[in-house]
Every structure is written in structure tokens, then in C-alpha cells.
Design a protein around this motif. Structure first.
Motif, PDB file in Angstrom:
ATOM      1  N   LEU A 131     -15.628  58.430 112.242  1.00 46.05           N
ATOM      2  CA  LEU A 131     -14.953  59.720 112.153  1.00 46.05           C
ATOM      3  C   LEU A 131     -15.952  60.829 112.441  1.00 46.05           C
ATOM      4  O   LEU A 131     -17.102  60.740 112.026  1.00 46.05           O
ATOM      5  CB  LEU A 131     -14.355  59.915 110.758  1.00 46.05           C
ATOM      6  N   PRO A 132     -15.545  61.865 113.145  1.00 40.74           N
ATOM      7  CA  PRO A 132     -16.481  62.940 113.474  1.00 40.74           C
ATOM      8  C   PRO A 132     -16.835  63.772 112.253  1.00 40.74           C
ATOM      9  O   PRO A 132     -16.088  63.815 111.271  1.00 40.74           O
ATOM     10  CB  PRO A 132     -15.695  63.774 114.484  1.00 40.74           C
ATOM     11  N   ASP A 133     -17.978  64.427 112.318  1.00 44.55           N
ATOM     12  CA  ASP A 133     -18.376  65.358 111.277  1.00 44.55           C
ATOM     13  C   ASP A 133     -17.636  66.659 111.564  1.00 44.55           C
ATOM     14  O   ASP A 133     -17.895  67.331 112.546  1.00 44.55           O
ATOM     15  CB  ASP A 133     -19.888  65.566 111.331  1.00 44.55           C
ATOM     16  N   THR A 134     -16.671  67.002 110.740  1.00 44.93           N
ATOM     17  CA  THR A 134     -15.803  68.133 111.030  1.00 44.93           C
ATOM     18  C   THR A 134     -15.373  68.804 109.735  1.00 44.93           C
ATOM     19  O   THR A 134     -15.715  68.357 108.652  1.00 44.93           O
ATOM     20  CB  THR A 134     -14.576  67.649 111.846  1.00 44.93           C
ATOM     21  N   THR A 135     -14.631  69.860 109.823  1.00 45.21           N
ATOM     22  CA  THR A 135     -14.123  70.559 108.650  1.00 45.21           C
ATOM     23  C   THR A 135     -12.975  69.760 108.046  1.00 45.21           C
ATOM     24  O   THR A 135     -12.116  69.279 108.758  1.00 45.21           O
ATOM     25  CB  THR A 135     -13.617  71.964 109.041  1.00 45.21           C
ATOM     26  N   TYR A 136     -12.982  69.643 106.753  1.00 39.57           N
ATOM     27  CA  TYR A 136     -11.955  68.877 106.063  1.00 39.57           C
ATOM     28  C   TYR A 136     -11.026  69.834 105.329  1.00 39.57           C
ATOM     29  O   TYR A 136     -11.471  70.757 104.683  1.00 39.57           O
ATOM     30  CB  TYR A 136     -12.604  67.917 105.069  1.00 39.57           C
ATOM     31  N   GLN A 137      -9.734  69.595 105.433  1.00 39.91           N
ATOM     32  CA  GLN A 137      -8.764  70.452 104.777  1.00 39.91           C
ATOM     33  C   GLN A 137      -7.841  69.610 103.916  1.00 39.91           C
ATOM     34  O   GLN A 137      -7.472  68.501 104.286  1.00 39.91           O
ATOM     35  CB  GLN A 137      -7.932  71.214 105.807  1.00 39.91           C
ATOM     36  N   SER A 138      -7.458  70.161 102.771  1.00 44.79           N
ATOM     37  CA  SER A 138      -6.633  69.409 101.833  1.00 44.79           C
ATOM     38  C   SER A 138      -5.225  69.156 102.349  1.00 44.79           C
ATOM     39  O   SER A 138      -4.577  68.222 101.920  1.00 44.79           O
ATOM     40  CB  SER A 138      -6.574  70.146 100.492  1.00 44.79           C
ATOM     41  N   ASN A 139      -4.725  69.959 103.284  1.00 43.13           N
ATOM     42  CA  ASN A 139      -3.355  69.773 103.770  1.00 43.13           C
ATOM     43  C   ASN A 139      -3.266  68.727 104.876  1.00 43.13           C
ATOM     44  O   ASN A 139      -2.194  68.450 105.380  1.00 43.13           O
ATOM     45  CB  ASN A 139      -2.767  71.104 104.248  1.00 43.13           C
ATOM     46  N   SER A 140      -4.382  68.144 105.264  1.00 43.87           N
ATOM     47  CA  SER A 140      -4.386  67.117 106.299  1.00 43.87           C
ATOM     48  C   SER A 140      -4.594  65.759 105.643  1.00 43.87           C
ATOM     49  O   SER A 140      -5.641  65.493 105.080  1.00 43.87           O
ATOM     50  CB  SER A 140      -5.516  67.382 107.296  1.00 43.87           C
ATOM     51  N   VAL A 141      -3.566  64.899 105.705  1.00 40.09           N
ATOM     52  CA  VAL A 141      -3.649  63.626 105.002  1.00 40.09           C
ATOM     53  C   VAL A 141      -3.468  62.423 105.919  1.00 40.09           C
ATOM     54  O   VAL A 141      -3.363  61.315 105.450  1.00 40.09           O
ATOM     55  CB  VAL A 141      -2.610  63.546 103.858  1.00 40.09           C
ATOM     56  N   LEU A 142      -3.439  62.629 107.221  1.00 38.14           N
ATOM     57  CA  LEU A 142      -3.216  61.525 108.138  1.00 38.14           C
ATOM     58  C   LEU A 142      -4.550  60.939 108.603  1.00 38.14           C
ATOM     59  O   LEU A 142      -5.378  61.651 109.140  1.00 38.14           O
ATOM     60  CB  LEU A 142      -2.418  62.002 109.359  1.00 38.14           C
ATOM     61  N   PRO A 143      -4.756  59.632 108.404  1.00 34.52           N
ATOM     62  CA  PRO A 143      -5.989  59.022 108.902  1.00 34.52           C
ATOM     63  C   PRO A 143      -5.914  58.821 110.410  1.00 34.52           C
ATOM     64  O   PRO A 143      -4.837  58.713 110.978  1.00 34.52           O
ATOM     65  CB  PRO A 143      -6.035  57.683 108.178  1.00 34.52           C
ATOM     66  N   LEU A 144      -7.061  58.741 111.035  1.00 36.24           N
ATOM     67  CA  LEU A 144      -7.137  58.539 112.472  1.00 36.24           C
ATOM     68  C   LEU A 144      -7.352  57.065 112.769  1.00 36.24           C
ATOM     69  O   LEU A 144      -8.254  56.438 112.228  1.00 36.24           O
ATOM     70  CB  LEU A 144      -8.304  59.335 113.056  1.00 36.24           C
ATOM     71  N   VAL A 145      -6.519  56.494 113.602  1.00 38.00           N
ATOM     72  CA  VAL A 145      -6.733  55.148 114.134  1.00 38.00           C
ATOM     73  C   VAL A 145      -6.912  55.331 115.631  1.00 38.00           C
ATOM     74  O   VAL A 145      -5.991  55.746 116.329  1.00 38.00           O
ATOM     75  CB  VAL A 145      -5.542  54.203 113.836  1.00 38.00           C
ATOM     76  N   HIS A 146      -8.106  55.039 116.097  1.00 38.67           N
ATOM     77  CA  HIS A 146      -8.413  55.234 117.511  1.00 38.67           C
ATOM     78  C   HIS A 146      -7.556  54.312 118.370  1.00 38.67           C
ATOM     79  O   HIS A 146      -7.262  53.178 117.990  1.00 38.67           O
ATOM     80  CB  HIS A 146      -9.896  54.975 117.759  1.00 38.67           C
ATOM     81  N   SER A 147      -7.171  54.780 119.542  1.00 38.58           N
ATOM     82  CA  SER A 147      -6.314  53.987 120.429  1.00 38.58           C
ATOM     83  C   SER A 147      -6.974  52.673 120.840  1.00 38.58           C
ATOM     84  O   SER A 147      -6.287  51.667 121.030  1.00 38.58           O
ATOM     85  CB  SER A 147      -5.929  54.795 121.667  1.00 38.58           C
ATOM     86  N   ASP A 148      -8.292  52.647 120.959  1.00 38.95           N
ATOM     87  CA  ASP A 148      -8.976  51.398 121.312  1.00 38.95           C
ATOM     88  C   ASP A 148      -8.731  50.319 120.264  1.00 38.95           C
ATOM     89  O   ASP A 148      -8.552  49.152 120.597  1.00 38.95           O
ATOM     90  CB  ASP A 148     -10.473  51.616 121.479  1.00 38.95           C
ATOM     91  N   LEU A 149      -8.733  50.707 119.010  1.00 41.45           N
ATOM     92  CA  LEU A 149      -8.461  49.755 117.928  1.00 41.45           C
ATOM     93  C   LEU A 149      -6.973  49.434 117.855  1.00 41.45           C
ATOM     94  O   LEU A 149      -6.579  48.269 117.746  1.00 41.45           O
ATOM     95  CB  LEU A 149      -8.940  50.317 116.588  1.00 41.45           C
ATOM     96  N   ASP A 150      -6.147  50.446 117.957  1.00 41.00           N
ATOM     97  CA  ASP A 150      -4.692  50.272 117.852  1.00 41.00           C
ATOM     98  C   ASP A 150      -4.161  49.344 118.941  1.00 41.00           C
ATOM     99  O   ASP A 150      -3.259  48.549 118.702  1.00 41.00           O
ATOM    100  CB  ASP A 150      -4.019  51.646 117.933  1.00 41.00           C
ATOM    101  N   GLU A 151      -4.735  49.412 120.119  1.00 46.72           N
ATOM    102  CA  GLU A 151      -4.252  48.639 121.251  1.00 46.72           C
ATOM    103  C   GLU A 151      -5.069  47.372 121.506  1.00 46.72           C
ATOM    104  O   GLU A 151      -4.845  46.680 122.497  1.00 46.72           O
ATOM    105  CB  GLU A 151      -4.251  49.527 122.507  1.00 46.72           C
ATOM    106  N   TYR A 152      -5.980  47.040 120.605  1.00 44.74           N
ATOM    107  CA  TYR A 152      -6.832  45.871 120.807  1.00 44.74           C
ATOM    108  C   TYR A 152      -6.064  44.558 120.652  1.00 44.74           C
ATOM    109  O   TYR A 152      -6.417  43.556 121.259  1.00 44.74           O
ATOM    110  CB  TYR A 152      -8.020  45.912 119.836  1.00 44.74           C
ATOM    111  N   GLY A 153      -5.014  44.561 119.835  1.00 43.75           N
ATOM    112  CA  GLY A 153      -4.196  43.358 119.691  1.00 43.75           C
ATOM    113  C   GLY A 153      -4.418  42.591 118.406  1.00 43.75           C
ATOM    114  O   GLY A 153      -4.055  41.418 118.311  1.00 43.75           O
ATOM    115  N   LEU A 154      -5.022  43.243 117.401  1.00 45.39           N
ATOM    116  CA  LEU A 154      -5.202  42.572 116.115  1.00 45.39           C
ATOM    117  C   LEU A 154      -3.850  42.257 115.498  1.00 45.39           C
ATOM    118  O   LEU A 154      -2.905  43.045 115.626  1.00 45.39           O
ATOM    119  CB  LEU A 154      -6.004  43.461 115.161  1.00 45.39           C
TER     120      LEU A 154
END
Length: 152
Positions: A31-54
Motif C-alpha cells: 500500500l502506498p504511503d498516503t493520507t489516511y481518512q476515517s471515512n475511507s473503509v475500502l481495502p485495495l486489491v490490486h488487479s494483478d492479484l485479483d486476476e491472478y486466478g487464486l
């Protein structure tokens, strides 16, 4: 009522990412070093992982290791297998297969420790085997486990 604009608005939980494609996936953290806000609750799943076929079990184990390592390549996951399986809502056998598949596919690195739990670390995407090989890797994992069982 005007919105608050103070330090209470910022927390260190979930990142705000304007464009996930702008995130370099092969750097030292997921995850990038970025500003964190309390109203943002969605985790990031990168497309490379999502489409890898696990499969769902492999994906769940991978997510657990990411959480345990803090999403950093130098982080370590050394939970007991039984506890990992319990947290991930699967059998110990399924957790074993999933961990071995993830290691063989290059998504995780495993450090064996005699008399202690093994350590799992996240591997950089550059070490992932092509997703087209994933089914073959799964079969090899299952066959190697069957071979061990027949020898005992």
C-alpha cells in the motif's frame, strides 16, 4: 454545521487512493504511503492479484498473510497453522495446500524453523510465476502431498 477540519479527521487505518493503477505494485510495500481518512473503509486489491486466478482458499490465506505482515515485504507471518486455518474458516489441510500453492507459485516466501512455526513473507510480484501455470502448480502440490502420505 461545517465539516471538522482537524487531526481527528485523520487516522492510520485505510488509505485513500485516487487511482489504484498509479500505485507501483513492486515496491517495498503493498500500500502506498498516503493520507489516511476515517471515512475511507475500502481495502485495495490490486488487479494483478485479483486476476491472478487464486481459488477462494488461496486468496483468503494470502489476505491473512498480508494482514499479518502489515502489507510489507519485510513483515513476517508466523502464526500457528491451526490458528491460521481457524481465522480463515477452513480446515488445516486446506490451509496447508493453500500455503504450499502460494509458495510454489512465488507469491509467498517460506522460512522453515525447526521446533517453531514457519515464517511466511510476501514475495515481490516479479517472483510470481505466470498465472497460466497456477493449475499445474496446484496439481503438483496435491500430488506431492499424496506421495508423502503413501510413503508413511
Amino acid at each position: 454545521m461545517s465539516p471538522k477540519n482537524n487531526s481527528e479527521d485523520l487516522i492510520t487505518k485505510t488509505p485513500v487512493i485516487a487511482n489504484p493503477d498509479d500505485v507501483p505494485f513492486d515496491e517495498g510495500q503493498l500500500l502506498p504511503d498516503t493520507t489516511y481518512q476515517s471515512n475511507s473503509v475500502l481495502p485495495l486489491v490490486h488487479s494483478d492479484l485479483d486476476e491472478y486466478g487464486l481459488d477462494p482458499y488461496e486468496f483468503r490465506i494470502y489476505a491473512h498473510v498480508v494482514r499479518r505482515t502489515g502489507g510489507k515485504y519485510h513483515g513476517e507471518c508466523f502464526a500457528k497453522l491451526k490458528k491460521t486455518a481457524e481465522i480463515c474458516k477452513m480446515s488445516v489441510r486446506k490451509a496447508q495446500y493453500s500455503l504450499k500453492t502460494l509458495c510454489e507459485a512465488g507469491l509467498l516466501l517460506k522460512e522453515e524453523r525447526k521446533g517453531r512455526t514457519d515464517i511466511y513473507k510476501l514475495a515481490p510480484k516479479s517472483s510470481w510465476k505466470p498465472k497460466e501455470e497456477l493449475e499445474k502448480i496446484r496439481q503438483q502440490v496435491k500430488n506431492s502431498s499424496l506421495d508423502k502420505n503413501s510413503e508413511e
